[in-house]
Scaffold this active site. Structure first.
Site, PDB file in Angstrom:
ATOM      1  N   GLU A 153     -35.543 -29.195  29.468  1.00  0.00           N
ATOM      2  CA  GLU A 153     -34.584 -28.165  29.049  1.00  0.00           C
ATOM      3  C   GLU A 153     -35.288 -26.807  29.049  1.00  0.00           C
ATOM      4  OE1 GLU A 153     -31.925 -29.331  26.026  1.00  0.00           O
ATOM      5  OE2 GLU A 153     -31.210 -27.298  25.620  1.00  0.00           O
ATOM      6  N   GLU A 284     -26.388 -26.934  16.721  1.00  0.00           N
ATOM      7  CA  GLU A 284     -25.865 -27.073  18.085  1.00  0.00           C
ATOM      8  C   GLU A 284     -25.437 -28.513  18.380  1.00  0.00           C
ATOM      9  OE1 GLU A 284     -28.980 -25.350  20.567  1.00  0.00           O
ATOM     10  OE2 GLU A 284     -28.010 -23.388  20.363  1.00  0.00           O
ATOM     11  N   ARG A 317     -36.751 -27.777  11.683  1.00  0.00           N
ATOM     12  CA  ARG A 317     -36.408 -26.475  12.267  1.00  0.00           C
ATOM     13  C   ARG A 317     -35.320 -25.740  11.470  1.00  0.00           C
ATOM     14  NH1 ARG A 317     -34.483 -26.478  17.639  1.00  0.00           N
ATOM     15  NH2 ARG A 317     -35.829 -24.891  18.533  1.00  0.00           N
ATOM     16  N   ARG A 328     -24.438 -14.457  13.265  1.00  0.00           N
ATOM     17  CA  ARG A 328     -25.387 -15.543  13.490  1.00  0.00           C
ATOM     18  C   ARG A 328     -26.772 -15.211  12.926  1.00  0.00           C
ATOM     19  NH1 ARG A 328     -26.714 -18.048  19.457  1.00  0.00           N
ATOM     20  NH2 ARG A 328     -28.772 -18.867  18.972  1.00  0.00           N
ATOM     21  N   LYS A 352     -37.950 -19.923  14.344  1.00  0.00           N
ATOM     22  CA  LYS A 352     -38.152 -19.109  15.552  1.00  0.00           C
ATOM     23  C   LYS A 352     -38.584 -17.705  15.132  1.00  0.00           C
ATOM     24  CE  LYS A 352     -35.005 -21.580  18.591  1.00  0.00           C
ATOM     25  NZ  LYS A 352     -33.954 -21.530  19.628  1.00  0.00           N
ATOM     26  N   ASP A 357     -32.405 -15.866  18.874  1.00  0.00           N
ATOM     27  CA  ASP A 357     -32.858 -16.893  19.819  1.00  0.00           C
ATOM     28  C   ASP A 357     -33.769 -16.353  20.921  1.00  0.00           C
ATOM     29  OD1 ASP A 357     -33.160 -19.297  21.037  1.00  0.00           O
ATOM     30  OD2 ASP A 357     -31.215 -19.314  22.015  1.00  0.00           O
ATOM     31  N   GLU A 379     -42.168 -20.615  15.498  1.00  0.00           N
ATOM     32  CA  GLU A 379     -41.930 -21.217  16.813  1.00  0.00           C
ATOM     33  C   GLU A 379     -41.724 -20.080  17.816  1.00  0.00           C
ATOM     34  OE1 GLU A 379     -38.939 -24.454  17.092  1.00  0.00           O
ATOM     35  OE2 GLU A 379     -38.146 -23.444  18.862  1.00  0.00           O
ATOM     36  N   GLU A 385     -36.994 -18.577  28.883  1.00  0.00           N
ATOM     37  CA  GLU A 385     -35.551 -18.804  28.945  1.00  0.00           C
ATOM     38  C   GLU A 385     -34.777 -17.506  29.117  1.00  0.00           C
ATOM     39  OE1 GLU A 385     -33.981 -20.900  25.550  1.00  0.00           O
ATOM     40  OE2 GLU A 385     -31.904 -20.550  26.145  1.00  0.00           O
ATOM     41  N   HIS A 503     -28.763 -10.664  23.766  1.00  0.00           N
ATOM     42  CA  HIS A 503     -27.917 -11.807  24.157  1.00  0.00           C
ATOM     43  C   HIS A 503     -26.793 -11.439  25.121  1.00  0.00           C
ATOM     44  CE1 HIS A 503     -27.451 -16.004  23.898  1.00  0.00           C
ATOM     45  NE2 HIS A 503     -27.977 -16.136  22.688  1.00  0.00           N
ATOM     46  N   TRP A 526     -21.554 -17.780  21.447  1.00  0.00           N
ATOM     47  CA  TRP A 526     -22.238 -18.079  22.699  1.00  0.00           C
ATOM     48  C   TRP A 526     -21.827 -17.102  23.797  1.00  0.00           C
ATOM     49  CZ3 TRP A 526     -21.832 -24.241  22.849  1.00  0.00           C
ATOM     50  CH2 TRP A 526     -22.739 -24.754  21.916  1.00  0.00           C
TER      51      TRP A 526
HETATM   52  O1  GCW Z   1     -32.765 -21.353  22.884  1.00  0.00           O
HETATM   53  C1  GCW Z   1     -31.698 -22.233  22.686  1.00  0.00           C
HETATM   54  C2  GCW Z   1     -31.577 -22.927  23.994  1.00  0.00           C
HETATM   55  C3  GCW Z   1     -31.335 -24.415  23.912  1.00  0.00           C
HETATM   56  C4  GCW Z   1     -32.286 -24.993  22.884  1.00  0.00           C
HETATM   57  C5  GCW Z   1     -32.006 -24.370  21.536  1.00  0.00           C
HETATM   58  C6  GCW Z   1     -32.997 -24.814  20.471  1.00  0.00           C
HETATM   59  C7  GCW Z   1     -33.386 -27.136  22.893  1.00  0.00           C
HETATM   60  O2  GCW Z   1     -30.595 -22.287  24.745  1.00  0.00           O
HETATM   61  O3  GCW Z   1     -31.532 -24.933  25.185  1.00  0.00           O
HETATM   62  O4  GCW Z   1     -32.193 -26.398  22.807  1.00  0.00           O
HETATM   63  O5  GCW Z   1     -32.123 -22.971  21.606  1.00  0.00           O
HETATM   64  O6  GCW Z   1     -33.988 -24.132  20.289  1.00  0.00           O
HETATM   65  O7  GCW Z   1     -32.769 -25.820  19.836  1.00  0.00           O
END
Ligand code: GCW
Length: 691
Positions: A153, A284, A317, A328, A352, A357, A379, A385, A503, A526
């Site tokens: 992924e 998710e 997490r 968000r 994170k 994200d 993280e 990505e 985003h 999203w």
């Molecule tokens: O960054 C987003 C991604 C998903 C990812 C998710 C996460 C593994 O688009 O692909 O899934 O976060 O960190 O859980």
């Protein structure tokens, strides 16, 4: 000296001529014709010598084969009393006879780290001085988002190096070539101090805990162990139902607890030094304790308890958000702050770096400064990505250093990075993406290293660049290349999402711009319009006290700074404010004009990267030169695509002209809006917009 320079120069020309596929990473040590003088002095609580462990044997072998300097004595107290106590560090001393003494602080891995330390200095042309080195974090982990079917992924470097289509090891037989691949992976990690790896995707399949899959995990663990690397697994919280045949996965249910206990016992029988679990729960669509009316703490603590007797840990997490919420960015804090202080001591909350994200720029996640009574770890995402996948040269150390300028490393227990590794010959898809794997490890060892120092040592080792006839002077090709790396993250921010926009990526695969993406039925958070909120007034998400009040989650001084549009750092303006198009910027320009100039600056920087690289041709081997050049060309075209798509789209709201003193878009919005790349989230696009 002259002779040395000449021979290095010839070596460089020879290198330039020979093919090079990048598989060797930064590990390009020159072998000795005869083993170097390396002595071992190991004892056991003062009562005799002991046999070296496989880790110490590795250290010995590396130095004998590749060390060209003074004789080395490696020393360690291997007694069980001592062994457990020390950290992973080492000390280097100069002996009276000119030899070197390498001492482990406690654990045998210290000697292997010390060996790689010496080889790194040698390879990057730096002097060896007495030193004491110890890692800032005791856990330095890669997270692989690898699926049992071999896809990765957000992986842009091919398929998994661990798993194949059948959920087994990649090769039918656990054959020698594959073992070698895993060993090379382990060696690269050990050379930069990485000491743990999560072998499967956080979107975890329950089958990861099947006995058959655990057998494969054990085989990997056995290969990684001598390099000081422990394995961890991501788990699916519903495993007791999915593979255990129970009717619930409620963490407070006795049968569920027993199931986990048995599973954990089974794991430790096979892998006595198993590290623990990584968990993505109630996020998710993944299952979690909330499905059973329980909290994150209930879920995490139950797992913590069953792992505790084995010294295992839980990394839980904080990446949670739901479609109903109005912001968000607020959600991880809202869910986790009430639980601060309720987690078991072997549970670490993995957060994170930013609240949303892995965007090219985010402020730090406010949880880091808010939670006071809970062990935390950061993280980062090494895989790109949202940073041009394996097509863009973006050196990420400056982004991670920016995070550490707000969050003290000492406030964290550990550092994890989502790996950018696959079965591509060069491991990472882009030769320069290797620098991000490298930089992650170096910063996990020592977060106070500068981005420049890390880039410099990586470049020297990876491209054997010391022979450059004008090595480091101001304006030399080498220093220009170094600047390319150092400037690349900011350039990427400029051509993708300057001034705090975020985003606005294409749906699904996240490659390329799609600020207009909002198909019916897709949850709002999203889609880019949820984040940029462009309208006739301006652009950006109002997170001030008058808006979503996200600023309130930060310490008071920052809250005040971010809340006021006149004091908010301009690089986060549209993150925290809905900025009027005519807002006056520090440059004197309006916000709209500044936005246009930032995008254009990004395009010019991307083109400049290509120009610098082109000048590297005489100094780099042909294959890597070509491959990087092709990628830099994609990057320059993509930068143009980003600028044109974003400016023309936002212009439909701003109704203001693109300033005269910059290059104007060369693509048409209607055509760009029709374009899409037909790939999923497991592959690297071969190119971007091509009209
Ligand atoms: O960054 C987003 C991604 C998903 C990812 C998710 C996460 C593994 O688009 O692909 O899934 O976060 O960190 O859980």
């Amino acid at each position: 000296m002259k002779k040395l320079i000449l021979s290095l120069f010839i070596m460089c020309l020879a290198l330039a001529a020979s093919a090079e596929d990048g598989h060797q990473l930064w590990l390009r040590y020159q072998p000795n014709p005869e083993p170097a003088k390396v002595q071992l002095s190991l004892w056991y609580d003062g009562c005799g010598t002991v046999a070296p462990s496989p880790t110490i044997e590795l250290a010995m072998k590396e130095l004998q084969q590749y060390w060209h300097g003074a004789p080395i004595t490696m020393e360690a107290d291997c007694g069980p009393m001592h062994w457990k106590k020390g950290d992973d560090g080492f000390t280097i001393e100069r002996k009276a006879d000119g030899g070197l003494l390498l001492k482990a602080h406690g654990r045998d891995i210290g000697l292997l780290y010390g060996a790689y330390y010496l080889l790194r200095l040698q390879q990057s042309g730096q002097p060896v001085n007495p030193c004491e080195e110890r890692p800032a974090f005791s856990l330095r982990l890669l997270n692989h988002w690898d699926n049992p079917n071999g896809t990765v992924e957000r992986g842009f470097a091919g398929r998994s190096i661990f798993w194949n289509e059948k959920g087994e090891m990649r090769n039918e037989k656990w054959d020698a070539a594959h073992e070698e691949l895993i060993r090379t992976y382990a060696r690269a990690n050990a050379s930069i101090g990485i000491n743990g790896t999560v072998l499967n995707n956080v979107n975890a399949k329950p089958a990861a805990l099947s006995t058959e899959s655990l057998q494969k995990t054990k085989e990997i663990a056995d290969l990684l162990r001598p390099y000081g690397i422990r394995v961890y697994l991501s788990i699916n919280f519903a495993s007791p139902i999915k593979i255990g045949g129970l009717t619930t996965a409620d963490p407070l249910n006795a049968d569920v607890v027993r199931w986990w206990k048995d599973k954990v016992n089974e794991i430790y029988k096979m892998i006595p030094d198993f590290g623990g679990f990584l968990v993505k729960a109630n996020s998710e669509g993944e299952p979690g304790p909330q499905d059973f009316g329980r909290t994150h703490a209930d879920g995490a603590n139950m797992l913590g308890k069953v792992l505790k007797p084995h010294k295992g840990i839980v990394m839980w997490r904080a990446f949670v958000y739901n479609p109903q919420s109005s912001d968000r960015a607020n959600q991880a804090y809202e869910e986790f702050m009430p639980l601060d202080g309720q987690f078991a001591d072997n549970v670490i909350i993995q957060i994170k770096n930013g609240p949303i994200d892995f965007q090219p720029r985010e402020p730090y996640s406010p949880l880091f400064t808010a939670m006071q009574k809970t062990p935390m770890m950061v993280e980062f995402q090494i895989t790109q990505e949202y940073l041009g996948a394996a097509n863009h040269l973006v050196y990420l150390a400056p982004m991670w250093k920016e995070f550490f300028s707000f969050v003290k490393p000492a406030s964290l227990k550990a550092m994890a990075g989502v790996a950018n590794i696959g079965d591509d010959t060069n491991w990472c898809g882009h030769h320069f993406a290797q620098s991000n794997w490298y930089a992650f490890g170096r910063l996990a060892w020592n977060p106070s290293l500068t981005s420049e120092a890390i880039a410099d040592e990586w470049l020297r080792q990876t491209f054997s660049l010391t022979p450059d006839p004008s090595p480091k002077g101001e304006g030399s090709i080498y220093s220009q290349l170094l600047s390319v790396m150092l400037d690349s993250r900011e350039a990427c921010v400029n051509y993708m999402m300057p001034l705090g926009i975020h985003h606005i990526f294409a749906g699904g695969h996240h490659y390329g711009p799609e600020p207009w993406y909002a198909p019916q039925g897709v949850r709002a958070d999203w889609t880019p319009p949820y984040y940029h909120k462009a309208d006739g007034i301006g652009l950006g998400f109002d997170r001030t006290l008058n808006g979503s009040a996200n600023v309130k989650q930060y310490p008071e001084a920052l809250c005040r700074e971010y809340n006021d549009i006149n004091t908010c750092p301009e690089n986060l303006l549209a993150w925290f404010h809905h900025v009027p198009w005519d807002h006056k910027m520090k440059s004197g320009r309006t916000f709209w004009d500044e936005l246009c100039h930032k995008y254009d600056e990004g395009v010019r920087e991307a083109r400049h990267f290509l120009t610098v690289w082109d000048a590297m041709q005489p100094y780099v081997d042909g294959q890597r030169f070509d491959e990087v050049q092709r990628k830099l060309r994609i990057q320059a075209r993509d930068a143009e695509w980003w600028r044109d798509a974003c400016l023309l789209y936002f212009q439909t709201f701003s109704h203001r002209p693109i300033p005269q003193d910059m290059e104007h878009p060369v693509h048409n919005l209607d055509e760009m809006m029709k374009f899409n790349i037909p790939i999923g989230m497991y592959e690297n696009p071969t190119r971007g917009y091509t009209q």
